[in-house]
Design a protein around this motif. Sequence first.
Motif, PDB file in Angstrom:
ATOM      1  N   SER A  20       0.831  -1.206   0.000  1.00  0.00           N
ATOM      2  CA  SER A  20       0.000   0.000   0.000  1.00  0.00           C
ATOM      3  C   SER A  20       0.865   1.255   0.000  1.00  0.00           C
ATOM      4  CB  SER A  20      -0.927  -0.022   1.218  1.00  0.00           C
ATOM      5  OG  SER A  20      -1.704   1.137   1.275  1.00  0.00           O
ATOM      6  N   ALA A  24       1.389   3.989  -3.203  1.00  0.00           N
ATOM      7  CA  ALA A  24       1.189   5.429  -3.020  1.00  0.00           C
ATOM      8  C   ALA A  24       2.414   6.211  -3.491  1.00  0.00           C
ATOM      9  CB  ALA A  24       0.887   5.734  -1.557  1.00  0.00           C
ATOM     10  N   ASP A  95      -4.769   3.700   6.297  1.00  0.00           N
ATOM     11  CA  ASP A  95      -5.609   4.860   5.970  1.00  0.00           C
ATOM     12  C   ASP A  95      -6.657   5.159   7.052  1.00  0.00           C
ATOM     13  OD1 ASP A  95      -4.256   5.308   3.591  1.00  0.00           O
ATOM     14  OD2 ASP A  95      -5.741   4.264   2.356  1.00  0.00           O
TER      15      ASP A  95
END
Length: 154
Positions: A20, A24, A95
Motif C-alpha cells: 500500500s 502510493a 488509511d
Amino acid sequence: MELVEATAADLDALVKRWYSLAKAMEAHDELNALAADVTETAVGGFRAHLDDEAVTDYLVVHEGETIGFVTLREDHHPSRQYAQSLRIVNLAVDDASRNQGYGTDILARVKDIARDRGCDHLTVSCEWQNEDARRFYRDAGFRPKQVDFAQPLE
C-alpha cells in the motif's frame, strides 16, 4: 499503541502494508514504478530483515489490532561525531487510522528504541513531492540534511 517486533508469522501483514505504501509512492516519481513480481520480492525482502541484525520491522498495534508498520535500520559512521544512527526506512499507518496521532506516537517509540540502542540521532527520507510526509517530519522536529538525486539509465 505499541510497536511489536515482527516475526515470520507477520510477513503477510508487513507485505500488505508495504505494498500500500509502495503503490502510493508511485505517484511521486516514475522511478517508484513497481515490478510485476513485487509481492514475491517484498516477501523475500522482509524475510531477509529477520536475519539482518541491523534491520528490525515492527507492527504498529493499537488495542490488539495492527494499524501500520515501521522498519528501522541501524547505521554506524565512525568518522563522525554523531556516529550511531537509527534510520526510519518505512513508516506507514493504515488509511483508517491516519490523522489520529499514531505517527507522532510511533516517532516517540522509535526515539526510545534509538536511545536504548545507543544511537545519537535519527534519519529518515521521503519523496520530494510528498508534501504531507515532508510536513510531518518537519513538524516532528526533523530538519533537512541532504538531498538525494536520481537519474534513470536508459
